[in-house]
Write an enzyme that holds these catalytic residues in place. Structure first.
Site, PDB file in Angstrom:
ATOM      1  N   GLU A 439       0.834  -1.224   0.000  1.00 21.13           N
ATOM      2  CA  GLU A 439       0.000   0.000   0.000  1.00 21.13           C
ATOM      3  C   GLU A 439       0.860   1.262   0.000  1.00 21.13           C
ATOM      4  OE1 GLU A 439      -3.011  -0.102  -0.687  1.00 21.13           O
ATOM      5  OE2 GLU A 439      -3.370  -2.222  -0.326  1.00 21.13           O
ATOM      6  N   GLY A 440       1.980   1.193  -0.662  1.00 23.75           N
ATOM      7  CA  GLY A 440       2.878   2.357  -0.718  1.00 23.75           C
ATOM      8  C   GLY A 440       3.946   2.246   0.344  1.00 23.75           C
TER       9      GLY A 440
END
Lengths: 596, 596
Positions: A439-440
């Protein structure tokens, strides 16, 4: 390896830091006051402690497996997911219109933490469904939502997020999966997606893939990406399942941790094209995906808190049981439990302070989210939205980075036993390491913090929050206790360090991007440290008043001690980080490339 | 996953920081100058890069296995160990009298680093043999040494250290293994030892266990522990192998990492008693064991440096190859290798600075060891011994703690790929975590630093070293370059922080042990940071002179940049740690025990 949900600490935050009674005044959350929070949390604790926690180690020992295209979840997971769905946990924060319970995020986040503490691999499945639900709620047409939302919210089906491709990880501009429009308005999707969490499994009847792809002729880069729903099974007009769609799992990854969570390689369109349905408008896919990513990023931050809590609990249990050496202060006549050794205490307090600090930060961010989305007053919504958006990269980045420290300390407390897999604590160390990546990555979070959240408004949101922190400092000084004064001193130094960095970032992002981005992760860490420390300072004010009034003494005294420890040992490190960022940018990028 | 030994950096340290030509003036090391160092290191590089490095990942995939009491090393290990022994690597630092090469530790440590970078699981076997050799050299009788030393030094047999028992980990006072004297002067040994590295295997004909045990009637606690040699096979008068001794491996552990290194549970005396031979005198076992532990602790510190180097190399390779996103400064027209992104550079520089800093610290410590043991002048020996002893807990504690940070960053640089086991970098993350635990946890090292190395002499050794650091600061100021001045500023601040803590420790260990030991690990980390930073500052002085003279420009410029980065980003964190130690001790132990 049991787990006890920290319901009391969660309710403390919900009541005193997130001000749940104010949230309950928002019409959309009319009944969602402290009593509701307590009832929901106690129920969640029961489920997560009893059903999911015992399956966590099972998942590590018996990972979800892949054979001939079929993914079979860890034994016990399918039954547990059925219970999860039937109890309504998937719908907790989702709208009543589609069968959800419509509770505020302030309450929902605590339940999500419990689920992740109990079983992070399992919790990823509903976490991804939440993302898919958010995306559809934001941009899905009524027709699409009518087909998919209720099934997702009830947990009958599950959802996934399909972003990554072999050449497109952090860089979504490089996405190549393509979508060809069909005459009936649907699309045929072709491409390979990797790292798809719960991308294939046997826990639900259908899987709803949210997929980034390019429509033929779309612009290059991120402006040509669209979002599609691609179900594993097509859905008939009456809602029943139809033909198998042309999306197939070709393998799952062999990972260091979260082994019960299958990470799938999905092949779209190898047999003529996978039928997909456009979500919202063409070429706005990234925008929608960011909505679900922001929800997911917050949730991943909560995963960091969750695994830190679980690791802390196991370390406490071990340190009470393990007898080794006489305490240095001679307080016991002979060898005693290692919890009596100052360094073990330092480790436990570090773990606890990080965990409570991040939980407090995440809970206040959740309450801002609730106000931002549902408060009747537009200005209040706007202010809360800015606050929440500033906090998302901190909740994600700082809480997950600290979870690496905390799970490492948990192994350390166990000594040699910690390195033996059967002890179970090594699993947390291995599981946690994905959190700073998916998620980053932390760097991607820090780019968001620097670019969208700080430089874009010239640091105004950041400075506004610093102003609120200054108010807390004034309250600490007014309180005048020794603890409050000590915390105020550290809080002020950290705030001033933060402000220096905000000015540095706001002033240099355009002219000297390398200098700013050389310090972007340290800036995120400093900001996360400050925000968590600030919430612990607010907690100290509440707790000292309670102690003075003789209320709930043991809990409140522990909160005071933890807040003080946070300030002494964690907040105190902020000014050094400022120096590294502001004075140290050149040496980050000075090395000649071929000298590495 | 290849490995290239950093021979150039090692020789830089050996020449300029450890002053090998001074060591070569010591009669015992007459030929061990820079040329010898270079020749040995190049040979070691060839062996470790070519033979051991390719087996590292094999060991993770195919761990050393246990079946029916037989331990079978990872495929390829047995042959590699034969080559290792035949090439004479085991005897590098050991006396020529017993077949060794008698080289200084200053050179030997670099070879040990290479071996551990190449294959940490493998390297543990000779590392433990080194410990056994040290113990025998220190305290073994001529008869005992005649039987065992040559075989150990030639790598024909291997050695182990048997300290830990289920109830006796850090707390050796709790050792229960017992030894019954026999009429012929030998003993029968009975007991269970756990966590015995390479305690059983098929790579050598015999295994020489060094075992802590209590002779019947010995005093309680650490003063009643004796040290024994217990060979796997008894040795006949002619040196040939005799009967199987009564020591048996009953299982090996299932560990998070170093999977090719068998961690054995050894059962002594289940079939009548294992024959053991006393080393030195009864009840002085712990003293002898500390000699071998100090050698082993230094070596484990080198393991931290070694695995950090290997992880750094893999991260650099990946970041050159992986294409993702356009650089923020627009320096490339499109997406480029991620090494162009400032945060990737920050991670690589952090890894490099820690690794080079710790290597420089360890190398100077090694040269002090050489002088301490072999310098003709007694005062010089004494001063060097004090310096070396101060450095051992720092080399062990700081280098291993930093290896956790470095291996974590290495995974992080790889993004999602880092979490997939086949990428290979996760192995370093899992392998490294044992380093802060075995041969004395970081807390145990910090107890040593506080107690024996600081409080005992009232901080005099520490202050003496601080005086040397001040001299380096003066040289930096005299040099007057921008880099030298910036480094001097950080070095001074870190030194002053260190001195505050030394005073705090020296002044309070007796009266307020909890306060001091609450900060013992942070003190170790601060001291390790300072000592590494100091050596990097010395390196900067050398390198800037070389750059000015136009010598070896690329290497020297890189050294300057790395030293500057170390000061900006790592040394700069020291004052914050001082604050936590000196101002924050109370909150470490204030929490009520039942509040955890």
């Amino acid at each position: 390896m049991s787990y006890t949900a920290p319901v009391k600490d969660m309710l403390f935050n919900i009541e005193h830091l997130a001000n749940i009674e104010q949230i309950a005044q928002i019409p959309a959350f009319a009944d969602a006051g402290l009593d509701t929070a307590q009832a929901v949390l106690e129920e969640a604790a029961k489920f997560n402690e009893g059903v999911l926690a015992p399956l966590n180690w099972t998942g590590d020992q018996h990972p979800t497996s892949f054979k001939d295209g079929v993914v079979t979840a860890t034994p016990g997971f399918k039954e547990a997911f059925k219970q999860y769905a039937e109890a309504g946990w998937q719908g907790l924060q989702h709208p009543a219109d589609f069968g959800g319970q419509g509770l505020p995020k302030t309450i929902g986040a605590a339940c999500i933490e419990m689920c992740n503490s109990a079983n992070m691999s399992f919790a990823l499945c509903p976490l991804l469904s939440d993302g898919a639900i958010e995306a559809l709620l934001t941009a899905g047409s009524d027709e699409l939502n009518a087909v998919y939302l209720e099934k997702l919210i009830s947990g009958t089906w599950t959802g996934t997020m399909n972003l990554t491709e072999p050449q497109a990880g952090s860089d979504l501009a490089a996405v190549r999966t393509r979508a060809e429009p069909l005459p009936d308005g649907s699309y045929k999707v072709f491409g390979t997606k990797i790292f798809i969490t719960w991308g294939e499994h046997d826990m639900a009847d259908n899987i709803v893939h949210l997929v980034l792809a390019r429509v033929q002729g779309a612009p290059e880069g991120v402006k040509g990406i669209s979002l599609f729903v691609v179900p594993k099974f097509l859905v008939n007009g009456d809602g029943s399942l139809g033909a198998r769609n042309d999306v197939h799992c070709v393998s799952i990854e062999h990972k260091m941790g979260i082994k019960a969570s299958p990470t799938a390689v999905l092949q779209y369109g190898d047999h003529g094209g996978a039928i997909g349905y456009l979500v919202g408008q063409e070429n706005r896919g990234l925008e929608y995906m960011f909505i679900m990513m922001n929800a997911a990023r917050y949730a991943v931050g909560v995963q960091g808190i969750a695994i830190a809590e679980r690791a802390y609990q196991q370390a406490v249990t071990f340190s009470r049981d393990r007898i080794q050496s006489r305490p240095v202060d001679g307080s016991l006549p002979a060898a005693g439990p290692i919890i009596n050794h100052p360094d073990v205490r330092r480790m436990l307090m570090t773990m606890r302070a990080y965990t409570e600090g991040c939980r407090a930060m995440a809970t206040t961010a959740a309450s801002a989210y609730d106000a931002a989305h549902h408060h009747p007053d537009a200005d209040t919504r706007k202010a809360n939205q800015a606050f929440y958006e500033f906090m998302v990269p901190l909740v994600k980045g700082y809480s997950t980075e600290m979870s690496l420290t905390v799970t490492s300390l948990a192994v350390q407390v166990h000594g040699g036993m910690g390195y033996i897999e059967e002890t179970g604590v090594a699993q947390y160390y291995r599981d946690a390491k994905i959190l700073t990546i998916y998620e980053g990555t932390t760097a991607i979070q820090s780019n968001d913090l620097v670019g969208r959240k700080t430089a874009r408004d010239g640091g105004q949101t950041a400075k506004g929050i610093a102003g609120q922190i200054e108010t807390t400092e004034a309250e600490l000084l007014a309180s005048g206790t020794a603890h409050a004064l000590a915390v105020a001193k550290r809080l002020k130094a950290a705030r001033l360090a933060f402000l220096d960095v905000v000015d540095f970032v706001a002033g240099n992002t355009k002219a000297s991007p390398n200098a700013v981005f050389a310090g972007s992760v340290p800036y995120l860490m400093l900001a996360g440290n400050l925000m968590s420390g600030w919430q612990m300072a607010r907690a100290l004010l509440v707790a000292e008043k309670a102690v003075a009034a003789g209320n709930d003494m043991a809990f409140m005294q522990a909160k005071v001690t933890t807040a003080r420890f946070y300030a002494d040992h964690i907040l105190s490190q902020a000014p050094g980080v400022r120096d590294a960022i502001v004075d140290g940018s050149e040496s980050v990028t000075a090395m000649a490339l071929d000298a590495f």
